[in-house]
Motif scaffolding. Structure first.
Motif, PDB file in Angstrom:
ATOM      1  N   ARG A  13       0.815  -1.221   0.000  1.00 31.43           N
ATOM      2  CA  ARG A  13       0.000   0.000   0.000  1.00 31.43           C
ATOM      3  C   ARG A  13       0.846   1.268   0.000  1.00 31.43           C
ATOM      4  N   SER A  14       2.082   1.172  -0.484  1.00 36.52           N
ATOM      5  CA  SER A  14       2.907   2.369  -0.685  1.00 36.52           C
ATOM      6  C   SER A  14       2.677   2.838  -2.122  1.00 36.52           C
ATOM      7  N   LEU A  15       1.554   3.512  -2.328  1.00 33.98           N
ATOM      8  CA  LEU A  15       1.087   3.792  -3.688  1.00 33.98           C
ATOM      9  C   LEU A  15       1.970   4.794  -4.418  1.00 33.98           C
ATOM     10  N   GLU A  16       2.459   5.802  -3.716  1.00 31.06           N
ATOM     11  CA  GLU A  16       3.295   6.791  -4.382  1.00 31.06           C
ATOM     12  C   GLU A  16       4.596   6.161  -4.885  1.00 31.06           C
ATOM     13  N   LYS A  17       5.201   5.331  -4.059  1.00 32.10           N
ATOM     14  CA  LYS A  17       6.433   4.671  -4.478  1.00 32.10           C
ATOM     15  C   LYS A  17       6.168   3.670  -5.595  1.00 32.10           C
ATOM     16  N   ALA A  18       5.066   2.997  -5.521  1.00 30.34           N
ATOM     17  CA  ALA A  18       4.735   2.060  -6.592  1.00 30.34           C
ATOM     18  C   ALA A  18       4.582   2.798  -7.917  1.00 30.34           C
ATOM     19  N   ALA A  19       3.865   3.929  -7.914  1.00 27.89           N
ATOM     20  CA  ALA A  19       3.707   4.711  -9.141  1.00 27.89           C
ATOM     21  C   ALA A  19       5.058   5.209  -9.656  1.00 27.89           C
ATOM     22  N   SER A  20       5.949   5.594  -8.725  1.00 29.78           N
ATOM     23  CA  SER A  20       7.273   6.060  -9.131  1.00 29.78           C
ATOM     24  C   SER A  20       8.072   4.958  -9.814  1.00 29.78           C
ATOM     25  N   TRP A  21       8.005   3.747  -9.288  1.00 29.55           N
ATOM     26  CA  TRP A  21       8.747   2.644  -9.897  1.00 29.55           C
ATOM     27  C   TRP A  21       8.140   2.245 -11.240  1.00 29.55           C
ATOM     28  N   PHE A  22       6.828   2.292 -11.374  1.00 32.73           N
ATOM     29  CA  PHE A  22       6.210   2.013 -12.679  1.00 32.73           C
ATOM     30  C   PHE A  22       6.638   3.048 -13.712  1.00 32.73           C
TER      31      PHE A  22
END
Length: 987
Positions: free
Chosen positions: A904-913
């Motif tokens: 649920r670390s959505l900002e970091k997930a979006a950054s890695w995508f």
């Protein structure tokens, strides 16, 4: 004649050696020894030894067992006199000389013994000796110890010889002071009568030695590590916690230890591992961020991290200031050191400044002011000391200090500016600056401050006119004056400036920008070559990289024509005749694009094309720039120019046809392809690409028969294996399976080693449910093209679908033997074991795969291991290790994003995508994962943006993406529809 025998006839004396007097020695030859014979026997030796001992009056020796020792003989050989040579020369002959020598030595020993006896006769002043017989030589002597009062203390027999007397005294001392062994001799004798029970009842004696005592003390002082639960309990003892209890009620406690709030008790019985896990997650998250900031992953999308040096230093200074009580010991030590500095070198200004700042840091402002005042007395010419004193005082006192400082340093620009800043009104500041200009008329900084204080533009212009007269070499003042003048006067000012400062490139660039602002781009293009010629004449030419930086700065300010003129005049500076200049210029343009300077890159491409007009590579790069960052008209113009200069380039022709096709002008696209046919009639490969593009164009327009006829002509004229593969794919999509099978059989007859044709044959048979024929096609294809991993994978999967797991495993083993380094085959083998729930075998295969496969190709293997074979708690650590090894692999970036997504670390997930799609935009699976994430946690605008970018990127690769795109059912669907189908297949 004498009756004496001749000399030679006389016998030689005993032990005679011929020539001994002249230094000769005796020797024995073989002739003297004679023939070898047996030596004497043991009995003969015993007899000879006994005879010789009898002659000397000694006992028979024990050598060779001549005699035996008696039992009562106490004379052990260990205690014999070492000077006794008995037996040493037993084998020698005892002659008269030996006997004479023994008698002489005996006489000498007796004489020495008499001498020693006389010396042993001693007398002592503490004793009186008297006799009891009238005959002095036969009387018995006694010694009497007499006190000073004349009383007799002791009477003992007197022994005149020292050895005997010392022995007697030693015996007497032992009797008076016996040793411990002698004292307890009787007790030791009595120990033999003690019974076993008495021995067992004796208590153990403690070890009281110093070494063991210290060891026991160290054991008692040993320190043990405090358990984590104790530390956690001490931490939570005074903490206010709010949580929800297990029964659903709210629990609020202060340092609770009863366990109702879900925390661990502080009695050491449990450890709160949740906090440790959270801390570990934070550490891993930081490490992932560091790995993501690798220079190889920086892009132009704002993902790169830059450090503001000034802000960093400011934060560092703030972090060093302690808010609480200062470390007194450190301050005192620093104070002592600084006092030593200022005492040993009182003329050193930085020492006074450091001492004052130390006192300020310790909170002693008054002491700091006194110290810095002393510093100004010791160093009156130091600007820094005066400025530090002004800073430590209030505004009123600082003005007084500034006046005193300027008396000592009336030409100090920094002191004048500081004195001006201490004033509160503009008039007072102007007054100070006028005094400063009187004292230092060539100070550029003071002139700048004076101009900035002028509110009226005409006054500022007059001030600058006076400034350039006083400081004619200041480029900044000339440029400031030109900006305030009218265009005509500004040109005159710049002309004067060029005469005053002929080595300044800034003035030439300002003149070019002035012409561009007046709407004269042709003059800009003519002015820069003059500037380059003049600067070369003055040896003031900048480096090529510096000129590129100036061009980018002009682009930032909106002066595009000046930017282009600078690039055109300076890009080839220092590279005349260099064979690698074209590649260098293309690299420079790519760097400018990465920095977002598209006009500079466009100017570089234009200049490169002027030097290499027939370079397909440069035209393709320039067209790509216009496609991504230009307008459609610019792209059309660039491609039209490209096909005119490179008519043999099929890529440029197809790009131009695609432009008209996407624009909806189908007739113009056909015209472009027709022109391409005429320009490339003799090129086999070129015709192949143009034929295929023409067939795709007609198929997209719905003219299937025309597209089929184009492919038929292509097979006849070009006839490459690629044409046959495309023809089979066309019949699969738009024709009948039977026609596709006939076509693929014809293609295999011409190209039996093409793996794609074998895969197409098997897939066609599978689509019409002819599995035996499909299996036969795959097996035959693996024998014909054993180096194709996808063909082996299809052969294995058809066996797996039929339930023959062992046979599927065997197929993959044979495939790995033929392609040991193939990551796809190892990955399929691992997935096969995982699908049959054989996790142990999957782990073993994965370990072997990571060893055999090259590191740069192991990204999919790492992703498979992390997401399916690792525990959930270890995934983040594993992805960190993988990213460190591979640095930039899009599949690992997607894996990292999925891990953050699950947490649920959505900002970091979006950054890695985002990093993943920017790193490799051709991976369709990456776009699908990103869109799947946005479907759950993104906005409509963001989803639309990602779909548009994916459509523009036109992805070609990806395990799931290729299976979707190549499926005949999905022919003609848009990129968004294909992404949705791919999302449904992701696991």
């Amino acid at each position: 004649m004498s009756s004496r025998k001749d000399f030679l006839g006389q016998p030689a004396p005993d032990n005679y050696v011929a020539g001994l007097g002249r230094g000769a020695t005796g020797f024995t030859t073989r002739s003297d020894l004679g023939p070898a014979r047996a030596g004497p026997s043991d009995e003969q030796i015993k007899e000879a030894l006994a005879k010789r001992a009898a002659q000397q009056g000694l006992a028979a020796p024990t050598a060779y067992g001549a005699t035996e020792k008696k039992d009562d003989d106490d004379d052990d050989e260990r205690f014999q006199d070492p000077e006794n040579e008995t037996g040493l020369f037993a084998s020698g002959t005892f002659d008269r000389d030996d006997d004479e020598a023994d008698r002489i030595y005996q006489a000498i020993d007796e004489k020495l013994e008499k001498r020693r006896g006389k010396k042993r006769l001693v007398s002592t002043p503490f004793f009186k000796v008297f006799t009891t017989s009238p005959y002095p030589h036969s009387m018995q002597r006694f010694k009497v110890q007499v006190f000073e009062e004349g009383q007799i203390a002791n009477i003992v027999p007197f022994v005149p010889f020292r050895e005997a007397r010392e022995k007697a005294e030693s015996d007497e001392l032992q009797r008076e002071h016996p040793s411990l062994q002698q004292r307890f001799a009787d007790l030791r004798h009595d120990l033999g009568s003690i019974a076993d029970e008495d021995w067992a009842s004796i208590p153990e004696v403690g070890d009281l030695t110093g070494k063991n005592r210290r060891t026991r003390q160290n054991l008692r002082q040993r320190f043990y590590a405090v358990p984590d639960s104790v530390i956690a309990g001490a931490r939570d003892a005074g903490q206010f916690d709010s949580s929800i209890s297990a029964d659903g009620g709210a629990a609020t406690s202060l340092g609770s230890t009863n366990g109702t709030n879900g925390s661990a008790p502080v009695n050491g019985t449990a450890t709160n591992f949740a906090n440790f896990g959270a801390a570990r997650d934070k550490v891993l998250q930081v490490r992932l961020d560091q790995a993501a900031q690798d220079p190889g992953t920086q892009t132009t999308a704002g993902t790169a991290t830059n450090i503001d040096a000034k802000g960093y230093l400011t934060n560092l200074d703030q972090s060093q200031i302690m808010s609480g009580v200062q470390q007194v010991g450190d301050v005192n030590r620093a104070r002592e050191l600084l006092e030593s500095v200022i005492k040993t070198n009182p003329k050193h200004g930085p020492g006074w400044i450091a001492a004052a700042r130390l006192e300020e840091f310790a909170g002693r402002t008054v002491a700091a002011r006194k110290l810095i005042a002393t510093g100004t007395e010791k160093c009156p010419k130091s600007e820094d000391v005066w400025l530090e004193r002004m800073r430590l005082n209030d505004n009123h006192n600082a003005k007084i200090i500034a006046a005193a400082a300027l008396k000592e340093n009336d030409r100090s620009v920094r002191l004048w500016i500081q004195a001006m800043q201490l004033e509160n009104t503009p008039q007072a500041k102007k007054r100070v600056l006028r005094h400063a200009l009187d004292a230092v008329p060539q100070a550029v900084d003071i002139w700048k401050e004076a101009v900035n204080l002028e509110e009226d533009q005409s006054d500022a212009r007059m001030m600058l006119g006076k400034a350039v007269e006083m400081v004619p070499l200041s480029i900044d003042l000339w440029l400031a004056l030109a900006r305030l003048e009218t265009p005509d006067n500004a040109q005159k000012v710049l002309n004067k400036a060029r005469k005053e400062v002929p080595t300044s490139y800034e003035i030439w660039i300002a003149a070019a920008r002035l012409q561009e602002q007046q709407g004269r781009p042709d003059r800009v293009k003519a002015l820069m070559p003059r500037a380059i010629t003049a600067l070369k004449k003055e040896n003031a030419m900048l480096k090529r990289e510096d000129w590129i930086a100036e061009a980018e700065r002009c682009e930032e300010d909106g002066d595009v024509f000046t930017c282009a003129a600078i690039i055109e005049s300076t890009l080839s500076h220092g590279m005349e005749g260099d064979p690698g200049r074209k590649s260098k210029w293309i690299d420079d343009a790519s760097s400018s694009i990465a920095r977002g300077k598209f006009a500079t890159a466009r100017a570089m491409y234009d200049y490169t094309l002027s030097q290499f007009p027939n370079s397909q590579r440069v035209w393709a790069a320039a067209a790509e720039l216009e496609r991504n960052h230009g307008t459609q008209e610019q792209l059309k113009e660039k491609l039209s120019q490209a096909v005119n200069h490179c008519p043999q380039s099929d890529i440029l022709w197809m790009q131009l046809a695609k432009y008209y096709w996407e624009a909806g002008d189908q007739n113009e696209a056909r015209t472009i392809l027709a022109r391409a046919f005429k320009s490339n009639e003799n090129g086999k490969e070129v015709n192949e690409n143009i034929y295929l593009s023409a067939s795709e164009l007609e198929a997209a327009n719905g003219d299937i028969n025309q597209a089929r006829s184009i492919l038929t002509e292509a097979r006849q004229r070009a006839g490459t294996d690629r044409v046959w593969v495309k023809s089979v794919a066309f019949e699969r999509n738009y024709g009948k399976p039977e026609d596709a099978i006939d076509l693929v059989i014809q293609g295999l007859n011409r190209y039996p080693g093409n793996p794609k044709l074998w895969m197409q044959k098997g897939q066609i048979y599978e689509s019409i449910s002819k599995l035996p024929q499909a299996r036969e096609a795959y097996n035959t294809g693996t024998r014909a093209a054993p180096s194709s991993p996808p063909l082996w994978i299809l052969a294995s999967r058809i066996e797996e679908r039929n339930g023959a797991i062992v046979r599927a495993r065997s197929v993959l083993e044979r495939a790995r033997m033929a392609n040991r380094k193939s990551a796809l085959l190892w990955l399929e083998s691992v997935r096969l074991e995982r699908r049959v729930n054989n996790i142990t075998a999957a782990n073993n295969l994965m370990a072997q795969a990571l060893q055999d496969v090259r590191t740069e190709d192991s990204g999919p293997l790492w992703s498979e291991r992390i997401m399916h074979l690792e525990e959930r708690t270890k995934r983040k650590a594993r992805v960190i290790d993988a990213i460190k090894k591979l640095e930039s692999d899009p599949s690992l970036f997607v894996t990292a994003a999925r891990i953050f997504w699950a947490q649920r670390s959505l900002e970091k997930a979006a950054s890695w995508f985002t990093r993943a799609v920017l790193l490799d935009s051709d991976q369709g699976d990456t776009w699908a994962w990103y869109l799947k994430f946005l479907n759950q946690h993104g906005t409509d605008e963001k989803r639309a943006e990602v779909v548009a970018k994916a459509t523009l990127a036109e992805p070609k690769y990806g395990e799931f993406w290729q299976s979707v795109v190549k499926d005949p059912k999905n022919k003609g669907k848009s990129t968004e529809e294909l992404l949705k189908i791919t999302i449904a297949m992701l696991d």
